[in-house]
Design a protein around this motif. Structure first.
Motif, PDB file in Angstrom:
ATOM      1  N   ALA A 190       0.818  -1.210   0.000  1.00 30.39           N
ATOM      2  CA  ALA A 190       0.000   0.000   0.000  1.00 30.39           C
ATOM      3  C   ALA A 190       0.855   1.264   0.000  1.00 30.39           C
ATOM      4  O   ALA A 190       0.378   2.342  -0.367  1.00 30.39           O
ATOM      5  CB  ALA A 190      -0.935  -0.005   1.207  1.00 30.39           C
ATOM      6  N   PHE A 191       2.127   1.155   0.417  1.00 29.98           N
ATOM      7  CA  PHE A 191       2.999   2.329   0.425  1.00 29.98           C
ATOM      8  C   PHE A 191       3.472   2.706  -0.979  1.00 29.98           C
ATOM      9  O   PHE A 191       3.706   3.884  -1.276  1.00 29.98           O
ATOM     10  CB  PHE A 191       4.231   2.072   1.293  1.00 29.98           C
ATOM     11  CG  PHE A 191       3.972   2.072   2.775  1.00 29.98           C
ATOM     12  CD1 PHE A 191       3.726   3.254   3.450  1.00 29.98           C
ATOM     13  CD2 PHE A 191       3.964   0.890   3.493  1.00 29.98           C
ATOM     14  CE1 PHE A 191       3.487   3.262   4.813  1.00 29.98           C
ATOM     15  CE2 PHE A 191       3.731   0.879   4.857  1.00 29.98           C
ATOM     16  CZ  PHE A 191       3.487   2.068   5.520  1.00 29.98           C
ATOM     17  N   THR A 192       3.630   1.716  -1.848  1.00 28.54           N
ATOM     18  CA  THR A 192       4.280   1.934  -3.147  1.00 28.54           C
ATOM     19  C   THR A 192       3.674   3.071  -3.954  1.00 28.54           C
ATOM     20  O   THR A 192       4.407   3.952  -4.433  1.00 28.54           O
ATOM     21  CB  THR A 192       4.278   0.627  -3.956  1.00 28.54           C
ATOM     22  OG1 THR A 192       4.943  -0.395  -3.196  1.00 28.54           O
ATOM     23  CG2 THR A 192       4.990   0.814  -5.286  1.00 28.54           C
ATOM     24  N   PRO A 193       2.330   3.125  -4.149  1.00 27.54           N
ATOM     25  CA  PRO A 193       1.789   4.217  -4.977  1.00 27.54           C
ATOM     26  C   PRO A 193       1.800   5.588  -4.297  1.00 27.54           C
ATOM     27  O   PRO A 193       1.490   6.594  -4.940  1.00 27.54           O
ATOM     28  CB  PRO A 193       0.349   3.757  -5.247  1.00 27.54           C
ATOM     29  CG  PRO A 193      -0.001   2.890  -4.084  1.00 27.54           C
ATOM     30  CD  PRO A 193       1.274   2.186  -3.714  1.00 27.54           C
ATOM     31  N   LEU A 194       2.150   5.627  -3.010  1.00 28.57           N
ATOM     32  CA  LEU A 194       2.098   6.897  -2.284  1.00 28.57           C
ATOM     33  C   LEU A 194       3.354   7.736  -2.468  1.00 28.57           C
ATOM     34  O   LEU A 194       3.313   8.958  -2.323  1.00 28.57           O
ATOM     35  CB  LEU A 194       1.880   6.640  -0.784  1.00 28.57           C
ATOM     36  CG  LEU A 194       0.576   5.935  -0.393  1.00 28.57           C
ATOM     37  CD1 LEU A 194       0.550   5.672   1.107  1.00 28.57           C
ATOM     38  CD2 LEU A 194      -0.629   6.767  -0.803  1.00 28.57           C
TER      39      LEU A 194
END
Length: 723
Positions: free
Chosen positions: A621-625
Motif C-alpha cells: 500500500a505504500f508503493t503508490p504513495l
C-alpha cells in the motif's frame, strides 16, 4: 629489512598476515613495502598477483608499484599513502566514536565493492593493513590486496591469524563474504578497542571455527551495530551479507537510526564450508527475451491476419510522427538562452545515466533515467588565472595561467563559486561564508540553494549529461567521441602533467576537457545508484565522500569514461583534482492551485492511506504513495527503498506495531508543495512514544506524491531544518 633494490627502509609500520610492512624511500619519493613471510610464500602465485594488482586503481586502495623477487625474498611495493596504521591508532587513542567507525567502514566497503565487482578478493584485511588519514576526514587506504593468495597459512603464528575467517583456516579459498567477515571484526575492534579473538591463546583457532565471536563483548554497542557485526561474522559464509550494496544500506540505516533487525543465529560452521553460487549479472537477466525463442515469435506472426500485416507500415509511420518528431522538437530550446561568457547552455532533457555500454565502470550500475532542467556549465575547467583573480593565490603544482587550477579541495571549490557570485552581483548558491578558510572536516553542514542564479558545482547528473553532449542519441564513451586521444588528456598523451585547457576537440556542446586533464568535483555525496527514475537529483543529503568525475592526466583512459565515478573526502586536495562551474537559470515561479479545497481533501485521503498502511502492515500500500525521489528521514531514497525500510520496521523488527495521528495541520508551501504536520503516537512491542512528524506532497504528473517524510527529532539529530 634495510635496503631492497634501491628502496631504503625508514621505519617499521606493522606486522600482518602477509608479512612486515615498512615505510621506505627511493629517489626522494616515499613507498610502503611489505616483505612477504618468506617461509610461507607460494611462489607460483606471484605472476598472477603482479598482473591483477596492477589493474587495481581505487582511491581507497594503496597504489601498487611492483612485486620484487630478490635473493632474500618477495617484496610488494606501493606508493606511500598518508595516515596511520589503524591498529596503532587504536592502541594509542583507544576506541573510536560510532560516527568515525561508520565513516571508516563505509570507505573500506567501497574499496571491497570495487574489488568484488572485478572478481578480486582482498583476503587479508585486518587493522594492521588499513591506513587512516585523520587530517583528511579519516580517509582510508587498504594495503596488501590479493597477497593472501601467495601465503600458505599452515604453521603461521596465531598472532597473524586473528582476522582470518573460519573457511580460510579450514583451507578453503577466500570469497567476498571472507572480506565481509574481516570487516566485521575490524568494526568490532574500532568500537571496543579489543580484538575479537585472543591471539595469545592456544585455542584461538578453535574459537574462530567453533564458538565464533563472543557476543557478550558487543553488549555495550548500539544494537544496530551489534547486529551488523554479528551478521558480518557469521561462521557460515552463506549467512553473511552477500553484497557491498547491502552493507552500505545497513551502514546508512545505522547513521539514520533505523530500528535494528534481529541478527542471525551464530551456529558453528561445518567442516566443509558451503560456497554460495554466483548470481547472474544484472545485464544477463535484463537481456533475456521475455517472449521466448525465435520460433515462438515466428509462430505468433504467422497467426496475424494479412490485413494486419499490411497495416504495420502505416502504424510505424504514425509512431514516428507521435514519438520521434516530438523528441526532435524537444531539442529546440523553448526560449533563447542568455549568453554567459565561457559557459555553454545545456537544454534540459532526459537521459540514461550510468554504464550503458556495460564496460564495468566504477559505480555505473544500475543505469537509470534522469530528467534535468536547463542549466549552464563551464566550457573549460576553471583555470589558474580564473582562480587567482577571485581567490588571490594559486595552489597548483603545474603552474600556468591557462592550465586548470588543481590541488584544491571541495571546500575551496565551493568557496570560489560563492566569491565569484558575489563579485558579479549574483545570489550565492552556498552558505560558504562559514567556510572561507577552505579545508574543513565536515561538509554535511553546507547547504545549496539550487534555484539561485550564482555559480555552483554541477550535480553529478548534470556533469554526465553535459559530458554526453546533452543527449543519449549518439552515445560515446568519452566526452566527444570514442577515440580518447582526440578529446582527453590521459597517461598515454599528457606527458605526466596537466595541459592548457581547450587544446583538444570539444564535445557536441562545445565543452572541453570533460574527459581527462583533471578530475572534477561535483556537488553530490557519493552513494551507489538506484534504478529509479529521478528529476533534478542532488544526491544524498549526507555522506563522507564527495563525487569526482572525468578522470585525469595520470590515469588510463578507462577512468575517463563519461560514466566512470570516483570520490574523495571533501578536504582532499591533489595535483590531479580541479573543477568547473555551473549555473541554474534562476528560481522558478511558485505553483498555484485552481482548487485548493480539492487538493487539501486529496492530501487528507493520502495521509489516511499512509497511516492505515502502517497499522495494517501492508507494504504494497505504500508503493503508490511515494514520489520518484523521496527525502526519507534525511536520506534521498527511491520508492522501493522507502517501502523496504517500512518492511524492515513493520515486519522484521516488531511483533506489535500501532500508530495514530493527532493535531493534523495542512500547509501550502511557496514551492508548490503541500505539507502535513501531525503528532504521531506510536506503540511498538513494549515501547511507546509521541513526537511531531510530517509529510510533504508534490504534484507529479497530475498526482500528489509523498516527496519528504521525517520527524522533528530526526531532523534535529541530523542537523537539518524541518521547515
Amino acid at each position: 629489512m634495510k635496503n631492497v633494490s634501491g628502496y631504503e627502509a625508514i621505519s617499521f609500520l606493522s606486522k600482518n598476515y602477509c608479512g612486515e610492512t615498512w615505510l621506505a624511500k627511493r629517489d626522494g619519493s616515499e613507498y610502503l613495502i611489505t616483505e612477504l613471510n618468506a617461509q610461507h610464500v607460494i611462489a607460483g602465485q606471484i605472476p598472477a598477483i603482479k598482473t591483477l594488482a596492477s589493474s587495481i586503481h581505487h582511491s581507497n586502495i594503496c597504489e601498487f608499484v611492483e612485486l620484487l623477487e630478490t635473493e632474500t625474498g618477495f617484496f610488494a611495493i606501493y606508493r606511500a599513502c598518508k595516515g596511520r596504521i589503524l591498529a596503532e591508532l587504536i592502541r594509542t587513542n583507544g576506541p573510536l566514536s560510532q560516527d568515525r567507525v561508520i565513516r571508516i567502514s563505509t570507505q573500506i566497503n567501497a574499496a571491497l565493492a570495487y574489488m568484488h565487482k572485478r572478481m578480486l578478493i582482498h583476503g587479508s584485511l585486518s587493522p594492521e593493513n588499513i591506513l587512516i588519514d585523520e587530517s583528511s576526514s579519516d580517509a582510508v587506504n587498504l594495503l596488501n590486496p590479493l597477497l593472501n593468495k601467495a601465503i600458505n597459512n599452515q604453521g603461521l603464528d596465531n598472532s597473524l591469524l586473528a582476522y582470518q575467517s573460519p573457511e580460510q583456516l579450514y583451507g578453503s579459498a577466500a570469497e567476498a563474504q571472507t572480506d565481509f567477515y574481516a570487516l566485521g571484526l575490524c568494526t568490532q575492534y574500532m568500537l571496543t578497542g579489543n580484538h575479537a579473538f585472543d591471539a595469545g591463546s592456544p585455542n584461538m583457532r578453535q574459537a574462530i571455527c567453533g564458538s565464533g565471536l563472543d557476543q557478550n563483548k558487543l553488549m555495550t554497542l548500539n544494537p544496530n551495530l551489534r547486529n551488523l557485526i554479528v551478521h558480518l561474522t557469521a561462521l557460515d559464509p552463506s549467512k553473511r551479507l552477500a553484497s557491498s550494496e547491502g552493507l552500505y544500506s545497513k551502514l546508512v540505516g545505522i547513521e539514520n537510526n533505523v530500528p535494528p533487525v534481529p541478527a542471525p543465529e551464530n551456529k558453528p560452521a561445518p567442516q566443509i564450508i558451503p560456497i554460495p553460487q554466483p548470481v547472474p549479472p544484472l545485464e544477463q537477466t535484463q537481456n533475456q527475451n521475455p517472449f521466448g525463442s525465435p520460433a515462438i515469435k515466428s509462430s505468433l506472426f504467422s497467426k496475424i491476419p494479412k490485413w494486419m500485416l499490411a497495416a504495420i507500415p502505416i502504424v510505424l509511420i504514425g509512431i514516428l510522427g507521435v514519438i520521434i518528431v516530438p523528441k526532435l522538437l524537444k531539442k529546440t530550446p523553448a526560449f533563447i538562452p542568455q549568453e554567459i561568457p565561457g559557459m555553454a547552455f545545456v537544454q534540459g532533457g532526459s537521459f540514461i545515466m550510468g554504464d550503458d555500454f556495460n564496460l564495468g565502470t566504477e559505480g555505473g550500475k544500475p543505469t537509470h533515467t534522469v530528467s534535468l532542467s536547463p542549466f549552464y556549465i563551464g566550457m573549460s575547467e576553471v583555470t589558474q588565472a580564473d582562480w587567482e583573480r577571485v581567490m588571490g593565490y594559486n595552489p597548483s603544482k603545474w603552474r600556468d595561467p591557462n592550465r586548470p587550477v588543481e590541488s584544491i579541495s571541495w571546500y575551496e571549490a565551493i568557496t570560489y563559486c560563492d566569491k565569484l557570485s558575489i563579485l558579479e552581483g549574483l545570489t550565492p548558491c552556498y552558505n560558504s561564508a562559514l567556510w572561507s578558510t577552505g579545508r574543513r572536516s565536515n561538509s554535511n553542514q553546507i547547504s545549496i540553494n539550487y534555484g539561485a542564479d550564482g555559480y555552483r558545482l554541477p550535480t553529478e547528473a548534470e556533469w554526465e549529461f553535459a559530458a554526453r553532449g546533452g543527449t543519449n542519441d549518439i552515445p560515446s564513451r568519452f566526452a566527444g567521441g570514442d577515440n580518447h586521444l582526440e578529446f582527453a588528456w590521459t597517461e598515454s598523451n599528457s606527458g605526466g602533467r596537466t595541459s592548457v585547457v581547450k587544446m583538444l576537440k570539444p564535445n557536441e556542446l562545445g565543452i572541453y576537457d570533460m574527459s581527462g586533464n583533471v578530475w572534477e568535483w561535483c556537488w553530490d555525496w557519493y552513494a551507489p545508484y538506484d534504478n529509479e527514475s529521478l528529476n533534478d537529483p542532488l544526491g544524498p543529503p549526507r555522506g563522507n565522500l564527495r563525487t569526482l568525475r572525468g578522470g585525469s592526466y595520470i590515469y588510463n583512459s578507462g577512468l575517463c569514461l563519461v560514466s566512470f565515478r570516483s570520490y574523495r573526502a571533501p578536504s582532499a586536495a591533489f595535483e590531479n583534482i580541479g573543477f568547473r562551474v555551473c549555473r541554474s537559470l534562476g528560481s522558478s515561479s511558485s505553483k498555484s492551485y485552481t482548487n485548493q479545497a480539492d487538493a487539501h481533501n486529496e492530501i487528507r485521503r493520502l495521509t489516511t492511506l499512509w497511516n492505515d498502511a502502517h497499522n495494517n502492515r501492508d507494504i504494497n500500500a505504500f508503493t503508490p504513495l511515494y514520489g520518484s525521489n523521496v527525502l526519507f528521514y534525511g536520506e534521498y531514497l527511491s520508492p522501493s527503498q522507502c517501502t523496504g525500510n517500512k518492511d524492515l520496521v513493520l515486519n522484521s523488527s516488531y511483533d506489535y506495531f500501532e500508530q495514530n495521528l493527532r493535531n493534523i495541520e495542512i500547509i501550502d508551501k511557496e514551492n508548490g508543495r503541500i505539507r502535513v504536520n501531525f503528532d504521531k503516537d506510536v506503540k511498538a512491542d513494549d515501547l511507546q512514544a509521541s513526537y511531531p512528524s510530517y509529510l510533504e506532497f508534490a504534484d507529479q504528473n497530475g498526482s500528489w506524491k509523498i516527496v519528504r517524510e521525517s520527524d522533528r527529532v530526526t531532523d534535529r539529530n541530523l542537523g537539518i531544518p524541518s521547515d
